[in-house]
Design a protein around this motif. Structure first.
Motif, PDB file in Angstrom:
ATOM      1  N   VAL A  75       0.859  -1.177   0.000  1.00  0.00           N
ATOM      2  CA  VAL A  75       0.000   0.000   0.000  1.00  0.00           C
ATOM      3  C   VAL A  75       0.895   1.228   0.000  1.00  0.00           C
ATOM      4  CG1 VAL A  75      -1.718   1.310   1.298  1.00  0.00           C
ATOM      5  CG2 VAL A  75      -1.848  -1.184   1.209  1.00  0.00           C
ATOM      6  N   TYR A  76       0.596   2.196  -0.856  1.00  0.00           N
ATOM      7  CA  TYR A  76       1.388   3.419  -0.888  1.00  0.00           C
ATOM      8  C   TYR A  76       0.493   4.622  -0.647  1.00  0.00           C
ATOM      9  CZ  TYR A  76      -0.417   4.185  -5.605  1.00  0.00           C
ATOM     10  OH  TYR A  76      -1.227   4.381  -6.673  1.00  0.00           O
ATOM     11  N   CYS A  77       1.113   5.686  -0.224  1.00  0.00           N
ATOM     12  CA  CYS A  77       0.431   6.960  -0.035  1.00  0.00           C
ATOM     13  C   CYS A  77       1.322   8.032  -0.625  1.00  0.00           C
ATOM     14  CB  CYS A  77       0.190   7.230   1.446  1.00  0.00           C
ATOM     15  SG  CYS A  77      -0.449   8.885   1.766  1.00  0.00           S
ATOM     16  N   ILE A  78       0.794   8.813  -1.549  1.00  0.00           N
ATOM     17  CA  ILE A  78       1.542   9.933  -2.106  1.00  0.00           C
ATOM     18  C   ILE A  78       0.698  11.194  -1.978  1.00  0.00           C
ATOM     19  CG2 ILE A  78       2.953   8.581  -3.702  1.00  0.00           C
ATOM     20  CD1 ILE A  78       1.024   9.391  -5.920  1.00  0.00           C
ATOM     21  N   ASN A  79       1.345  12.305  -1.827  1.00  0.00           N
ATOM     22  CA  ASN A  79       0.652  13.580  -1.691  1.00  0.00           C
ATOM     23  C   ASN A  79       1.164  14.546  -2.751  1.00  0.00           C
ATOM     24  OD1 ASN A  79      -0.201  12.247   0.566  1.00  0.00           O
ATOM     25  ND2 ASN A  79       0.625  13.680   2.017  1.00  0.00           N
ATOM     26  N   PRO A  80       0.754  14.379  -4.001  1.00  0.00           N
ATOM     27  CA  PRO A  80       1.255  15.290  -5.033  1.00  0.00           C
ATOM     28  C   PRO A  80       0.693  16.699  -4.844  1.00  0.00           C
ATOM     29  CG  PRO A  80      -0.450  13.883  -5.925  1.00  0.00           C
ATOM     30  CD  PRO A  80      -0.183  13.398  -4.530  1.00  0.00           C
ATOM     31  N   LEU A  81       1.509  17.660  -5.117  1.00  0.00           N
ATOM     32  CA  LEU A  81       1.123  19.062  -5.041  1.00  0.00           C
ATOM     33  C   LEU A  81       0.204  19.371  -6.214  1.00  0.00           C
ATOM     34  CD1 LEU A  81       1.697  21.686  -3.475  1.00  0.00           C
ATOM     35  CD2 LEU A  81       3.578  22.089  -5.057  1.00  0.00           C
ATOM     36  N   SER A  82      -1.020  19.838  -5.923  1.00  0.00           N
ATOM     37  CA  SER A  82      -1.955  20.105  -7.011  1.00  0.00           C
ATOM     38  C   SER A  82      -2.104  21.584  -7.329  1.00  0.00           C
ATOM     39  CB  SER A  82      -3.329  19.502  -6.710  1.00  0.00           C
ATOM     40  OG  SER A  82      -3.875  20.083  -5.548  1.00  0.00           O
ATOM     41  N   SER A  83      -1.875  22.457  -6.335  1.00  0.00           N
ATOM     42  CA  SER A  83      -1.928  23.894  -6.611  1.00  0.00           C
ATOM     43  C   SER A  83      -1.190  24.656  -5.517  1.00  0.00           C
ATOM     44  CB  SER A  83      -3.376  24.382  -6.717  1.00  0.00           C
ATOM     45  OG  SER A  83      -4.011  24.310  -5.462  1.00  0.00           O
ATOM     46  N   TYR A  84      -0.875  25.906  -5.825  1.00  0.00           N
ATOM     47  CA  TYR A  84      -0.174  26.798  -4.900  1.00  0.00           C
ATOM     48  C   TYR A  84      -0.262  28.212  -5.445  1.00  0.00           C
ATOM     49  CZ  TYR A  84       3.471  26.020  -8.396  1.00  0.00           C
ATOM     50  OH  TYR A  84       4.151  25.914  -9.580  1.00  0.00           O
ATOM     51  N   LYS A  85       0.196  29.169  -4.666  1.00  0.00           N
ATOM     52  CA  LYS A  85       0.294  30.548  -5.131  1.00  0.00           C
ATOM     53  C   LYS A  85       1.752  30.979  -5.078  1.00  0.00           C
ATOM     54  CE  LYS A  85      -4.273  32.172  -3.738  1.00  0.00           C
ATOM     55  NZ  LYS A  85      -5.020  33.117  -2.882  1.00  0.00           N
ATOM     56  N   ILE A  86       2.167  31.688  -6.120  1.00  0.00           N
ATOM     57  CA  ILE A  86       3.481  32.344  -6.132  1.00  0.00           C
ATOM     58  C   ILE A  86       3.215  33.823  -6.218  1.00  0.00           C
ATOM     59  CG2 ILE A  86       5.610  32.759  -7.405  1.00  0.00           C
ATOM     60  CD1 ILE A  86       5.690  29.915  -8.201  1.00  0.00           C
ATOM     61  N   ASP A  87       3.684  34.532  -5.199  1.00  0.00           N
ATOM     62  CA  ASP A  87       3.478  35.979  -5.119  1.00  0.00           C
ATOM     63  C   ASP A  87       2.009  36.343  -5.326  1.00  0.00           C
ATOM     64  OD1 ASP A  87       6.199  36.269  -4.640  1.00  0.00           O
ATOM     65  OD2 ASP A  87       6.657  36.573  -6.758  1.00  0.00           O
ATOM     66  N   GLY A  88       1.112  35.531  -4.745  1.00  0.00           N
ATOM     67  CA  GLY A  88      -0.320  35.814  -4.792  1.00  0.00           C
ATOM     68  C   GLY A  88      -1.043  35.302  -6.012  1.00  0.00           C
ATOM     69  N   GLN A  89      -0.329  34.786  -7.011  1.00  0.00           N
ATOM     70  CA  GLN A  89      -0.974  34.293  -8.227  1.00  0.00           C
ATOM     71  C   GLN A  89      -1.176  32.782  -8.146  1.00  0.00           C
ATOM     72  OE1 GLN A  89       1.585  35.896 -11.413  1.00  0.00           O
ATOM     73  NE2 GLN A  89      -0.190  37.149 -11.940  1.00  0.00           N
ATOM     74  N   GLN A  90      -2.408  32.347  -8.365  1.00  0.00           N
ATOM     75  CA  GLN A  90      -2.763  30.931  -8.283  1.00  0.00           C
ATOM     76  C   GLN A  90      -2.114  30.150  -9.419  1.00  0.00           C
ATOM     77  OE1 GLN A  90      -4.752  29.707  -5.766  1.00  0.00           O
ATOM     78  NE2 GLN A  90      -4.311  27.659  -6.493  1.00  0.00           N
ATOM     79  N   VAL A  91      -1.551  28.985  -9.077  1.00  0.00           N
ATOM     80  CA  VAL A  91      -0.926  28.104 -10.053  1.00  0.00           C
ATOM     81  C   VAL A  91      -1.474  26.698  -9.856  1.00  0.00           C
ATOM     82  CG1 VAL A  91       1.260  27.116 -10.854  1.00  0.00           C
ATOM     83  CG2 VAL A  91       1.198  29.479 -10.029  1.00  0.00           C
ATOM     84  N   SER A  92      -1.877  26.054 -10.925  1.00  0.00           N
ATOM     85  CA  SER A  92      -2.281  24.653 -10.871  1.00  0.00           C
ATOM     86  C   SER A  92      -1.097  23.815 -11.305  1.00  0.00           C
ATOM     87  CB  SER A  92      -3.460  24.393 -11.806  1.00  0.00           C
ATOM     88  OG  SER A  92      -3.716  23.006 -11.879  1.00  0.00           O
ATOM     89  N   SER A  93      -0.731  22.835 -10.511  1.00  0.00           N
ATOM     90  CA  SER A  93       0.420  22.009 -10.868  1.00  0.00           C
ATOM     91  C   SER A  93       0.006  20.609 -11.295  1.00  0.00           C
ATOM     92  CB  SER A  93       1.409  21.947  -9.707  1.00  0.00           C
ATOM     93  OG  SER A  93       0.806  21.344  -8.590  1.00  0.00           O
TER      94      SER A  93
END
Length: 104
Positions: A75-93
């Motif tokens: 069994v595995y568990c991964i937590n991929p980064l799906s979004s974040y903000k850089i300098d206030g601008q939303q980014v979907s990863s």
């Protein structure tokens, strides 16, 4: 969160990681000996690039918790980064495999 207090500082250089590049992209492979991620959604981050004198503020990180089985065995568990903000601008990863891109 929100840069209220300093938690830790890390210097990333050739002594503690490896770099690879392709065309106009530099990829930093920062190793964690315990297998954990260097960036987690519990904190906000400031990333300073001294060569360009640029400071990036990374906030509002969202990780998608995913579970599964590897070949029906472990069994595995991964937590991929799906979004974040850089300098206030939303980014979907979701389209770039959880990588964080800092642009000049």
């Amino acid at each position: 969160r929100n840069f209220d207090s300093l938690h830790d500082t890390t210097l990333i250089n050739a002594a503690n990681n490896t770099f690879s590049s392709s065309t106009d992209t530099l990829h930093i492979n920062y190793p964690n000996n315990d297998g954990s991620s260097i960036i987690v959604n519990d904190y906000d981050y400031e990333i300073f690039l001294p060569g360009d004198h640029r400071l990036f503020k990374l906030t509002d990180l969202v990780e998608d918790i995913q579970y599964g089985r590897n070949n029906g065995q472990k069994v595995y568990c991964i937590n991929p980064l799906s979004s974040y903000k850089i300098d206030g601008q939303q980014v979907s990863s979701t389209n770039n495999y959880g990588l964080i891109y800092l642009k000049k």
